[in-house]
Design an enzyme around this catalytic site. Structure first.
Site, PDB file in Angstrom:
ATOM      1  N   ASP A   1      -1.866   5.730  -5.030  1.00 46.71           N
ATOM      2  CA  ASP A   1      -2.135   4.897  -3.858  1.00 46.71           C
ATOM      3  C   ASP A   1      -2.573   3.495  -4.276  1.00 46.71           C
ATOM      4  OD1 ASP A   1      -4.481   5.230  -1.029  1.00 46.71           O
ATOM      5  OD2 ASP A   1      -2.960   3.721  -1.534  1.00 46.71           O
TER       6      ASP A   1
ATOM      7  N   ASP B   1       0.824  -1.209   0.000  1.00 49.90           N
ATOM      8  CA  ASP B   1       0.000   0.000   0.000  1.00 49.90           C
ATOM      9  C   ASP B   1       0.856   1.256   0.000  1.00 49.90           C
ATOM     10  OD1 ASP B   1      -2.240   1.475   2.535  1.00 49.90           O
ATOM     11  OD2 ASP B   1      -1.894   1.964   0.407  1.00 49.90           O
TER      12      ASP B   1
END
Ligand SMILES: O=C(NC1CCCCC1)N[C@H]1[C@H](O)[C@@H](N2CCCCC2)[C@@H]2OC[C@H]1O2
Length: 330
Positions: free
Chosen positions: A219, A35
């Site tokens: 992201d 992430d």
């Protein structure tokens, strides 16, 4: 050193991607969500209450001869979707795709929120944002990438996420077989800790390109693409029967509607997201109403270039000084 590992979609609509990692001695294999929007490496563990564990693999530090408690340290994180977790901290040997970091801070969960419990194929996260975002206290910890960097052949990691298919994350090298043409780089603002950069503009379908600096974060841990309302309304104006539903919390449309493509700019380069990526999912298995992969960022305070956008490109996260992000077609 280098490493290379698979990025596997955890369900049929690519809600998230997991990557096999090993922790400890003998190695314990977990499937973690890499992430770039956060900087904590946390895992379901033997310390996680059993009523919060539903099929996940767990890390058991007591079964690892190389684990060490980082005594007196705790962590607690809340994500943009309201999910979160908290716990304690060990250091242990940690590898991704053959790349090893000895004494990586591994944050063992003492509590996870329900959306993590419900995702049985996700055993935790590897934060690949900047270490300034790490939540361990009293002393914050370094990400896997920051720990690995001194030993990497090149100070980079790359993301090759795919639509309804397994892609890959590479560390320490750029695989020229994974993209076509050139990589277009743009500068990253690393404060407060996200991979923050700008798009140079956008176009909807065959429409004219609208030059406009759009700042946001790349992201990998966010499923969808969140952009300013003006852009999103311009997109869905081209979709028969589209509406911004309070009930569903975003733009929905008849699944049979024809969607236009969406193109974003990185400097002078152009990347086109196929319509299929934006026809994200039925709102329920038997419904003929579909939820869009492009949604408004108003209310978030930030634009988010999530997986719907990233899977349309080969992306280079460069830890050089200053940091850069690069995009190439594939
Ligand atoms: O909260 C965000 N992004 C926000 C989305 C809404 C708009 C603001 C940003 N990302 C999280 C994501 O939802 C989580 N989730 C776990 C279950 C499978 C799906 C992924 C996973 O954990 C942290 C990170 O990744």
């Amino acid at each position: 050193d280098t490493g290379s590992a698979a990025a596997i979609p955890i369900n049929e609509v690519d809600i998230a991607y997991v990557t096999p990692v090993t922790i400890g001695t003998p190695p314990q294999t977990l499937m973690l969500d890499l992430d770039t929007g956060s900087s904590d490496l946390w895992v379901f563990s033997s310390l996680t209450p059993s009523n919060q564990v539903r099929g996940q693999e767990i890390y058991s530090p007591t079964k690892s001869s190389t684990s060490k408690l980082l005594s007196g340290h705790t962590w607690s994180i809340r994500y943009g979707d309201g999910s979160g977790s908290r716990g304690t901290v060990y250091t242990d040997n940690f590898t991704i795709g053959g790349l090893e970091v000895k004494s990586q801070a591994v944050q063992a969960a003492l509590e996870v929120s329900s959306s993590f419990t419900q995702e049985q194929s996700l055993d935790g996260l590897v934060g690949l944002g900047f270490s300034a975002l790490n939540t361990v206290r009293p002393s914050s910890q370094l990400t896997f990438f920051d720990n690995a960097r001194p030993n990497l052949d090149e100070e980079v990691f790359t993301a090759d996420l795919k639509y309804h298919a397994t892609g890959s994350y590479d560390f320490g090298f750029i695989d020229s077989k994974k993209y076509a043409g050139n990589i277009t780089y743009t500068t990253v603002q690393q404060s407060p800790g996200y991979w923050t950069h700008s798009l140079s503009g956008y176009s909807v379908g065959s429409g004219a390109f609208q030059a406009s600096q759009i700042s946001g974060i790349s992201d990998t841990g966010t499923t969808l693409l969140y952009l300013p309302t003006a852009i999103v309304t311009a997109y869905y104006r081209q979709v028969q029967g589209a509406q911004n539903s309070q009930y569903y919390g975003g733009y929905v449309f008849p699944c049979s509607s024809t969607l236009p493509t969406f193109t974003f700019g990185i400097e002078g380069a152009r990347f086109t997201i196929p319509a299929s990526y934006i026809n994200y999912t039925r709102i329920s298995p038997t419904s003929t109403t579909c939820y869009g992969g492009l949604q408004s960022s108003s209310g978030l305070g930030i634009n988010i270039f999530g997986d719907v956008a990233l899977k349309a490109a080969f992306v280079v996260f460069s830890g050089t000084n200053p940091p850069r992000i690069g995009f190439a077609i594939k």
